[in-house]
Design an enzyme around this catalytic site. Structure first.
Site, PDB file in Angstrom:
ATOM      1  N   ARG A  65      17.574  23.798  58.781  1.00  0.00           N
ATOM      2  CA  ARG A  65      17.749  25.224  58.443  1.00  0.00           C
ATOM      3  C   ARG A  65      18.602  25.954  59.481  1.00  0.00           C
ATOM      4  O   ARG A  65      18.218  27.008  59.990  1.00  0.00           O
ATOM      5  CB  ARG A  65      16.386  25.908  58.329  1.00  0.00           C
ATOM      6  CG  ARG A  65      15.505  25.277  57.274  1.00  0.00           C
ATOM      7  CD  ARG A  65      14.094  25.817  57.293  1.00  0.00           C
ATOM      8  NE  ARG A  65      13.250  24.964  56.466  1.00  0.00           N
ATOM      9  CZ  ARG A  65      11.959  24.760  56.689  1.00  0.00           C
ATOM     10  NH1 ARG A  65      11.372  25.329  57.697  1.00  0.00           N
ATOM     11  NH2 ARG A  65      11.263  23.981  55.896  1.00  0.00           N
ATOM     12  N   ASP A  79     -29.260  38.941  26.291  1.00  0.00           N
ATOM     13  CA  ASP A  79     -29.270  39.446  27.669  1.00  0.00           C
ATOM     14  C   ASP A  79     -28.168  40.511  27.778  1.00  0.00           C
ATOM     15  O   ASP A  79     -27.242  40.542  26.958  1.00  0.00           O
ATOM     16  CB  ASP A  79     -29.002  38.267  28.631  1.00  0.00           C
ATOM     17  CG  ASP A  79     -28.788  38.727  30.056  1.00  0.00           C
ATOM     18  OD1 ASP A  79     -29.626  39.502  30.559  1.00  0.00           O
ATOM     19  OD2 ASP A  79     -27.764  38.334  30.664  1.00  0.00           O
TER      20      ASP A  79
END
Length: 737
Positions: free
Chosen positions: A321, A508
């Protein structure tokens, strides 16, 4: 026929354009080698960027390039120079790379780079979607493509996707600084299997998923909507055979077959037979700690001056790089350091550091590996570090000492090497001294163990293990599907529902009819839910009960005006046909004043938790706490309460981020059976999402249809994935005419 699609930033071949023609040369990198067993035959495709930007690619050569790549089972993603700059040099290498390696000071957060990263990830995803079928297996590689799994999942929900991160995953404290942290996690969670090199990286990832997304994590499984995502560690190996055999062949060479480098190394070895060569090979990258190593070497020579002219450090820094500013500065720093140390310490016949800034052919690497007595690899942070493994693989006589940073991923598997903290110069100097003086027998003993392990867990085994695990994950999902309340099973349920003479339905509330809310009082019913419940409760010969752990005051406020049947506080109270609540069970509450102070102390010590007081029970909620801390406190509280209530006929219910203390003779199972006994029912349906509902699933008759919301272990016969699925079921019940 199903195929495997591998996707990475770069293809495993390098393209060369000369005189208007194209040649494709296979790469020799670790990933390309490792994937050989997966990427072979006609049933595999590798997608990636060719290395040539659109601007560098003559239009008339496009077809030639495609054909050259196709010969190697590859297909290209086209990128412009601007895309390469923003996606690769920008976000990948100036944001993700430094951040994930803990170099906050080098991390840039640029909006434009992030936008390009997203658009390029979409390009890669589109390239997969163009080629993929539903039964294909997709393996995405590395930090450049973290958004791809979810992008593919959105369009192909049934395809099998694996992702492997080849760099560290940082701790939550570091990762949370990324502005786009949620998007990155969601991108990765498009996968079925996410792989890391070490358990530490896996642990950091799971912690971020829990804390930032609030998802349920059980061991290394993440529950997301209708899927289970597995997270696991797979330490990457090397092509052991290749390095070991190259070293054996190297040892057989006569003088005429030796390279120039080997001849020079031999000359220096012969001139000072007792001298030791230290070897350091890295990409030129700030994560590798090269500058720190040079300073540590100088420190070592000053602490142990007897080794001057007796040791030589060979540093190979492979260019990397070179157009990123930090890397240019790093090269300048290393050049100057080498120059200064050599200038200050050299003698007429001795230069302490040999410094190479270049790539070296494979043969020259073998020259270095086999000649150097000590490999000294001390990255400050490294995903794996395969050089350490390569060095050990080439030591055919089992001599040689490996000094390795404990910050390298490979340190977890290479305990027999000398592990050091790369920031501790004192420790480094003493370890170098120990390595120089290590007896041959000890070297061989350590390296024998290392070699056996590396030979066994080579790069091919790594790739095959990952693929096997990914395919198993798909199989595991299929075993769930057999119990999921699928369309076919639901059609059968509806037939029974329609033909039943009398129906009993238990519903529920929290986590079933309504999602969870940070404030329980805000999880109130919406108009759509009222419509469904009205239609079901109005049906002839149908007794519908809301059955909840909620307090009766809340349910009176929310539902009493509707006249629904209700059972609350886990079975303490019942209201039928809109009448006032009456007690189903005689329960005591004198225990509450003993338990309340205990819960108060836990609220004080657990930020975000609170107590909900019901008529006959106390609930400690910890949904708003830090997930790891809340879980730890819940375990602690459970232990304290269990010893406190041993003689009080009380029990502790562990619900979804809530812990409730109540009388042992009260539960949803007892309450539902009391109701069941009141009539002759030939259809019973019960649905719920947590442990409090398990009593109901267990107690109700065997021919009842019991359904769990979520994929946890359950006594229910079936499961659905979410509250949305529950509403769909109720919709079918409601539409029954």
């Amino acid at each position: 026929m199903a195929k495997t699609i591998i996707i990475s930033n770069r293809l495993p071949v390098q393209l060369q354009i000369s005189n208007g023609s194209i040649t494709a040369i296979p790469s020799v990198g670790g990933l390309a080698t490792g994937m050989k067993s997966v990427h072979s035959g006609g049933d595999s495709l590798w997608i990636g960027w060719s290395g040539l930007t659109d601007e560098e690619t003559p239009e008339e050569l496009e077809l030639q390039i495609d054909n050259a790549l196709a010969e190697h089972g590859s297909s290209k993603v086209k990128l412009t120079q601007k895309e390469v700059d923003g996606f690769y040099y920008g976000f990948s290498n100036r944001t993700v790379w430094p951040l994930f390696h803990y170099f906050m000071e080098y991390t840039e957060f640029e909006w434009e780079s992030w936008e390009i990263y997203k658009s390029v990830n979409q390009k890669f995803a589109d390239a997969i979607l163009e080629k993929a079928e539903d039964d294909d297996v997709i393996w995405v590689h590395d930090y450049q493509l973290m958004l791809v799994p979810q992008m593919v999942r959105e369009k192909r929900p049934n395809v099998s996707i694996g992702f492997f991160l080849h760099i560290p995953f940082p701790s939550f404290e570091i990762f949370r600084t990324l502005p786009w942290r949620m998007e990155v996690l969601e991108g990765l969670l498009g996968s079925d299997l996410i792989g890391f090199h070490t358990y530490d990286y896996e642990r950091h990832f799971l912690s971020s998923v829990r804390r930032l997304l609030g998802l349920e994590v059980s061991f290394n499984d993440i529950y997301l909507d209708d899927r289970v995502i597995k997270v696991d560690s797979f330490p990457m190996g090397i092509d052991y055979k290749k390095f070991n055999e190259a070293a054996k062949e190297h040892a057989q060479r006569d003088e005429s077959q030796k390279s120039e480098l080997q001849k020079r190394l031999d000359t220096h070895k012969e001139s000072t037979p007792d001298a030791k060569f230290f070897l350091s090979i890295d990409r030129l990258d700030y994560t590798k700690g090269i500058a720190k190593r040079l300073n540590a070497f100088e420190y070592f020579l000053n602490k142990y001056p007897q080794y001057k002219e007796k040791v030589r450090l060979i540093i190979l820094a492979v260019p990397s790089r070179s157009n990123v500013p930090q890397y240019q500065l790093l090269k300048k720093e290393i050049d100057e350091l080498v120059g200064r140390i050599n200038g200050e310490l050299s003698t007429v016949s001795w230069t302490p550091i040999w410094y190479f800034y270049r790539s070296m052919p494979f043969d020259n690497l073998i020259d270095l590996y086999t000649t150097c007595d000590i490999a000294w690899l001390t990255p400050i942070r490294d995903g794996m570090n395969l050089v350490a493994k390569e060095y050990i693989a080439t030591r055919t006589d089992k001599t040689g000492v490996l000094i390795l940073s404990e910050m390298a991923g490979s340190a977890n598997e290479m305990n027999e090497s000398l592990l050091i903290n790369p920031n501790n110069f004192e420790e480094i100097a003493d370890t170098l001294d120990k390595a120089i003086n290590m007896p041959k027998e000890e070297q061989q003993q350590r390296n024998s163990i290392l070699q056996k392990r590396l030979e066994r867990y080579n790069v091919e085994k790594w790739a095959n293990d990952f693929m096997t695990s990914l395919l198993n994950q798909k199989e595991k999902d299929l075993t769930y599907i057999s119990r999921r309340l699928s369309v076919d099973l639901m059609n059968t349920v509806m037939k029974k529902y329609k033909s039943a003479k009398r129906r009993l339905v238990f519903l529920d509330y929290d986590g079933t009819l309504a999602g969870f809310h940070k404030d329980p009082q805000k999880a109130s019913p919406d108009e759509d839910l009222f419509r469904l419940l009205d239609e079901i409760s109005a049906q002839e010969n149908t007794d519908m009960y809301l059955i909840s752990g909620r307090d009766k005051e809340t349910f009176t406020k929310w539902f009493m005006h509707k006249g629904y049947n209700m059972i609350v506080e886990h079975g303490v109270w019942i209201s039928q046909n809109g009448e006032d609540f009456r007690m189903l069970e005689k329960v005591k509450k004198d225990w509450m004043e003993k338990i309340h102070p205990v819960l108060d102390s836990f609220v004080d010590r657990t930020p975000g938790s609170f107590i909900e007081e019901k008529n006959y029970s106390l609930a400690w909620h910890y949904r708003n706490t830090d997930p790891d801390f809340g879980q730890k406190r819940a375990v602690e509280l459970n232990t304290v309460l269990t010893s406190l209530i041993a003689n009080d006929d009380l029990s502790v219910l562990n619900g979804n981020k809530v812990m409730e203390i109540k009388s042992s003779n009260v539960n949803k199972g007892r309450a539902s059976m009391r109701v069941f006994a009141e009539n002759e029912y030939d259809f019973v349906f019960a649905i719920g999402d947590d442990w409090t509902d398990e009593f109901m699933f267990q107690e109700l008759p065997d021919d009842s249809i019991t359904v769990k919301v979520g994929r946890q272990k359950t006594h229910a016969k079936y499961f659905v994935d979410s509250t949305k699925n529950v509403r769909d079921i109720l919709g079918r019940f409601a539409d029954m005419h």
